[in-house]
Design an enzyme around this catalytic site. Sequence first.
Site, PDB file in Angstrom:
ATOM      1  N   ALA A  52      50.660  77.853  27.893  1.00 13.85           N
ATOM      2  CA  ALA A  52      51.120  79.098  28.534  1.00 13.85           C
ATOM      3  C   ALA A  52      52.345  78.889  29.425  1.00 13.85           C
ATOM      4  O   ALA A  52      53.401  79.514  29.211  1.00 13.85           O
ATOM      5  CB  ALA A  52      49.966  79.691  29.348  1.00 13.85           C
ATOM      6  N   TRP A 104      34.158 111.849  41.179  1.00 15.36           N
ATOM      7  CA  TRP A 104      34.496 110.882  42.225  1.00 15.36           C
ATOM      8  C   TRP A 104      34.356 109.497  41.605  1.00 15.36           C
ATOM      9  O   TRP A 104      33.252 109.000  41.422  1.00 15.36           O
ATOM     10  CB  TRP A 104      33.575 111.014  43.435  1.00 15.36           C
ATOM     11  CG  TRP A 104      33.855 112.232  44.257  1.00 15.36           C
ATOM     12  CD1 TRP A 104      33.202 113.428  44.198  1.00 15.36           C
ATOM     13  CD2 TRP A 104      34.871 112.378  45.249  1.00 15.36           C
ATOM     14  NE1 TRP A 104      33.753 114.307  45.085  1.00 15.36           N
ATOM     15  CE2 TRP A 104      34.780 113.693  45.747  1.00 15.36           C
ATOM     16  CE3 TRP A 104      35.860 111.533  45.769  1.00 15.36           C
ATOM     17  CZ2 TRP A 104      35.632 114.178  46.741  1.00 15.36           C
ATOM     18  CZ3 TRP A 104      36.700 112.017  46.754  1.00 15.36           C
ATOM     19  CH2 TRP A 104      36.584 113.313  47.228  1.00 15.36           C
ATOM     20  N   ASP A 145      48.476  75.882  35.718  1.00 17.32           N
ATOM     21  CA  ASP A 145      47.267  75.370  36.376  1.00 17.32           C
ATOM     22  C   ASP A 145      47.505  74.094  37.179  1.00 17.32           C
ATOM     23  O   ASP A 145      46.671  73.717  37.994  1.00 17.32           O
ATOM     24  CB  ASP A 145      46.188  75.064  35.325  1.00 17.32           C
ATOM     25  CG  ASP A 145      45.572  76.316  34.732  1.00 17.32           C
ATOM     26  OD1 ASP A 145      45.923  77.427  35.176  1.00 17.32           O
ATOM     27  OD2 ASP A 145      44.727  76.173  33.820  1.00 17.32           O
ATOM     28  N   ARG A 160      66.254  82.015  26.258  1.00 19.13           N
ATOM     29  CA  ARG A 160      66.773  83.383  26.234  1.00 19.13           C
ATOM     30  C   ARG A 160      68.082  83.478  27.031  1.00 19.13           C
ATOM     31  O   ARG A 160      68.998  84.209  26.661  1.00 19.13           O
ATOM     32  CB  ARG A 160      65.712  84.318  26.845  1.00 19.13           C
ATOM     33  CG  ARG A 160      65.955  85.803  26.668  1.00 19.13           C
ATOM     34  CD  ARG A 160      64.786  86.604  27.203  1.00 19.13           C
ATOM     35  NE  ARG A 160      64.577  86.471  28.628  1.00 19.13           N
ATOM     36  CZ  ARG A 160      65.255  87.111  29.578  1.00 19.13           C
ATOM     37  NH1 ARG A 160      66.191  87.956  29.251  1.00 19.13           N
ATOM     38  NH2 ARG A 160      64.980  86.906  30.855  1.00 19.13           N
ATOM     39  N   CYS A 164      42.116  81.274  26.529  1.00 22.76           N
ATOM     40  CA  CYS A 164      41.209  82.354  26.934  1.00 22.76           C
ATOM     41  C   CYS A 164      40.432  82.898  25.733  1.00 22.76           C
ATOM     42  O   CYS A 164      39.355  83.485  25.893  1.00 22.76           O
ATOM     43  CB  CYS A 164      41.988  83.495  27.574  1.00 22.76           C
ATOM     44  SG  CYS A 164      43.194  82.946  28.783  1.00 22.76           S
ATOM     45  N   SER A 172      51.169  76.776  22.447  1.00 23.13           N
ATOM     46  CA  SER A 172      51.248  78.224  22.564  1.00 23.13           C
ATOM     47  C   SER A 172      50.023  78.940  21.997  1.00 23.13           C
ATOM     48  O   SER A 172      50.137  79.871  21.218  1.00 23.13           O
ATOM     49  CB  SER A 172      52.511  78.719  21.839  1.00 23.13           C
ATOM     50  OG  SER A 172      52.819  80.020  22.225  1.00 23.13           O
TER      51      SER A 172
HETATM   52  C1  LIG Z   1      37.596  78.650  27.649  1.00 25.53           C
HETATM   53  C2  LIG Z   1      38.655  79.214  28.563  1.00 25.53           C
HETATM   54  C3  LIG Z   1      38.713  80.577  28.789  1.00 25.53           C
HETATM   55  C4  LIG Z   1      39.689  81.098  29.639  1.00 25.53           C
HETATM   56  N1  LIG Z   1      39.726  82.449  29.852  1.00 25.53           N
HETATM   57  C5  LIG Z   1      40.685  82.970  30.654  1.00 25.53           C
HETATM   58  C6  LIG Z   1      40.780  84.362  30.855  1.00 25.53           C
HETATM   59  O1  LIG Z   1      40.008  85.141  30.284  1.00 25.53           O
HETATM   60  N2  LIG Z   1      41.749  84.846  31.682  1.00 25.53           N
HETATM   61  C7  LIG Z   1      42.647  84.008  32.317  1.00 25.53           C
HETATM   62  O2  LIG Z   1      43.533  84.490  33.033  1.00 25.53           O
HETATM   63  N3  LIG Z   1      42.583  82.660  32.130  1.00 25.53           N
HETATM   64  C8  LIG Z   1      41.635  82.133  31.319  1.00 25.53           C
HETATM   65  N4  LIG Z   1      41.582  80.777  31.114  1.00 25.53           N
HETATM   66  C9  LIG Z   1      42.524  79.911  31.832  1.00 25.53           C
HETATM   67  C10 LIG Z   1      43.845  79.823  31.095  1.00 25.53           C
HETATM   68  O3  LIG Z   1      43.627  79.484  29.771  1.00 25.53           O
HETATM   69  C11 LIG Z   1      44.693  78.776  31.788  1.00 25.53           C
HETATM   70  O4  LIG Z   1      44.884  79.170  33.125  1.00 25.53           O
HETATM   71  C12 LIG Z   1      46.054  78.632  31.122  1.00 25.53           C
HETATM   72  O5  LIG Z   1      45.906  78.164  29.804  1.00 25.53           O
HETATM   73  C13 LIG Z   1      46.900  77.655  31.910  1.00 25.53           C
HETATM   74  O6  LIG Z   1      48.097  77.445  31.239  1.00 25.53           O
HETATM   75  P1  LIG Z   1      48.899  76.096  31.479  1.00 25.53           P
HETATM   76  O7  LIG Z   1      50.072  76.152  30.564  1.00 25.53           O
HETATM   77  O8  LIG Z   1      49.135  75.913  32.921  1.00 25.53           O
HETATM   78  O9  LIG Z   1      47.888  74.934  31.091  1.00 25.53           O
HETATM   79  P2  LIG Z   1      47.195  74.629  29.691  1.00 25.53           P
HETATM   80  O10 LIG Z   1      46.985  75.842  28.911  1.00 25.53           O
HETATM   81  O11 LIG Z   1      46.019  73.772  30.019  1.00 25.53           O
HETATM   82  O12 LIG Z   1      48.281  73.753  28.963  1.00 25.53           O
HETATM   83  C14 LIG Z   1      48.650  72.495  29.438  1.00 25.53           C
HETATM   84  C15 LIG Z   1      49.107  71.692  28.250  1.00 25.53           C
HETATM   85  O13 LIG Z   1      49.675  70.469  28.723  1.00 25.53           O
HETATM   86  C16 LIG Z   1      49.300  69.440  27.846  1.00 25.53           C
HETATM   87  N5  LIG Z   1      49.441  68.190  28.584  1.00 25.53           N
HETATM   88  C17 LIG Z   1      48.741  67.818  29.684  1.00 25.53           C
HETATM   89  N6  LIG Z   1      49.170  66.618  30.105  1.00 25.53           N
HETATM   90  C18 LIG Z   1      50.141  66.233  29.253  1.00 25.53           C
HETATM   91  C19 LIG Z   1      50.964  65.068  29.182  1.00 25.53           C
HETATM   92  N7  LIG Z   1      50.842  64.077  30.059  1.00 25.53           N
HETATM   93  N8  LIG Z   1      51.880  64.996  28.176  1.00 25.53           N
HETATM   94  C20 LIG Z   1      52.005  66.022  27.285  1.00 25.53           C
HETATM   95  N9  LIG Z   1      51.232  67.121  27.288  1.00 25.53           N
HETATM   96  C21 LIG Z   1      50.324  67.230  28.280  1.00 25.53           C
HETATM   97  C22 LIG Z   1      47.881  69.790  27.452  1.00 25.53           C
HETATM   98  O14 LIG Z   1      47.512  69.169  26.226  1.00 25.53           O
HETATM   99  C23 LIG Z   1      47.960  71.308  27.328  1.00 25.53           C
HETATM  100  O15 LIG Z   1      48.256  71.738  26.024  1.00 25.53           O
HETATM  101  C24 LIG Z   1      40.620  80.226  30.257  1.00 25.53           C
HETATM  102  C25 LIG Z   1      40.565  78.847  30.021  1.00 25.53           C
HETATM  103  C26 LIG Z   1      39.601  78.344  29.180  1.00 25.53           C
HETATM  104  C27 LIG Z   1      39.564  76.855  28.934  1.00 25.53           C
END
Ligand SMILES: Cc1cc2nc3c(=O)[nH]c(=O)nc-3n(C[C@H](O)[C@H](O)[C@H](O)COP(=O)(O)OP(=O)(O)OC[C@H]3O[C@@H](n4cnc5c(N)ncnc54)[C@H](O)[C@@H]3O)c2cc1C
Length: 456
Positions: free
Chosen positions: A12, A435, A284, A23, A46, A42
Amino acid sequence: MAERLLVIGGDAAGMSAASQARRLRKPDDLVIDVLERGHDVSYSACGIPYYVSGTVASAADLVARTPAEFAERDIGVHVGHEAVEIDTAGGRVRVRTEDGERWEGFDRLVVATGAVPIRPELPGADAAGVHGVQVLADGIRLRRALEDGEPARAVVVGGGYIGLEMAEALVVRGLDVTLVDAAEQPMSTLDPDMGAIIADAIRDIGVTLRLGEKVEGFDTENGRVTAVRTESSVLPADLVVLGLGVKPNSGLAAAAGIATGPTGGIVTDRRMRTRTEGVWAAGDCVETRHLISGEPVAIALGTHANKQGRVAGITIGGGYATFPGVLGTAISKICSAEVARTGLNEREAEAAGFVTLSATVESTTRAGYHPDAKTMHTKLVVERRSGRLLGAQIVGEENAAKRIDALAIALWNGMTVEQMTALDLGYAPPFSPVWDPVLITARKAAELVESDMRTP
Ligand SMILES: Cc1cc2nc3c(=O)[nH]c(=O)nc-3n(C[C@H](O)[C@H](O)[C@H](O)COP(=O)(O)OP(=O)(O)OC[C@H]3O[C@@H](n4cnc5c(N)ncnc54)[C@H](O)[C@@H]3O)c2cc1C
């Protein structure tokens, strides 16, 4: 000569940053490469519970864009590439692939490494049949286990929103589900009174709740889990799902001297710049400011990650955008039971130094006479004297929880409950009582604030 942007983490936050930077800057000005250690980019984490339940047919449906589609937009995506060291002074990242290790240079870097799931250091935690659900590959593994192994009994450890959603997936799959939590209520981000309501709703669905029970280990037979052992019980299990929460995956950045804060998340400013020149962070792995308490928080949500990644990408692209902070608005469901919250609960508000008043109202999702009306509970946490809204919680059914958005907007804009009583919200019998529960609860809270004025 073109600059090079390197992004670590291809979900994300990382892909939002890469897309926005592209862009705004053309490939002859900015080369963009994304390093992703897994094999998917990508995708919607969730959506994993709904893929596991079978509601979403294919894992491919959760993937918004493939590496090939990013390549068409001149964004190089390198899966199976793990960043293992960042050299900020040298402007390079050490990358591990199945072919070995090499250094990749950067002019600008985005750290978007997400979160790490909390896994208990308990005997048997690594046994076959004990599943985490953090990345798409975990969801694929779990669904395969459900379809191939035909398990009958599942134990979900952890009653947060991921635990609840995974419990729903397993119920939909026809398993006998037990949910264990060391806390006295599921959804510990709710106040206990609202937690008790969702607990009852979960029991009504047929899920066995074991609250206030700490997991001590996992029994195994031939390397496969057979039961979850708590302080007071042995819960037979063909399959276990862990939903114990997450913490910022900031170790790689911290080892490079990139500042982290009290929550363990990477510290950024509102443009998502870290304290290290040329390095941004988003998602995160970062901490942000809670807009009501003013405190740093690490709240792992896709809504924040996408916005923060966008801001990082726009900044790198030469534009101006800011991420002001969060309210922690979250929504979830388990079968028919819905739950949502925004802002601070009573405990959090008191910890932030507020003196609070709270109003809770039981009402209905539609006009009371409508045959499909369902019960819902709305709670507002309000600052004494000023009457300013500090937080809200909802437990109910059929779209009750999505009303949290109206409350989040009121909170975002610093409204008092008195002002909220006049909000011009939509009404027709199939959608709400005349209401709306939001208005009734605001009115009850405003009355409390007013009568409290008469006390010292
Ligand atoms: C089961 C589940 C349900 C969820 N439901 C919701 C919801 O309903 N609503 C909501 O708002 N949020 C939800 N979330 C949370 C949401 O998915 C996360 O907050 C979001 O994906 C965070 O995005 P991110 O890009 O920060 O991290 P991530 O999506 O965790 O992506 C991080 C990426 O970095 C990669 N990475 C890590 N370290 C390295 C490294 N050293 N080298 C290369 N690559 C690396 C990982 O492989 C991963 O692909 C949910 C999460 C889960 C697991």
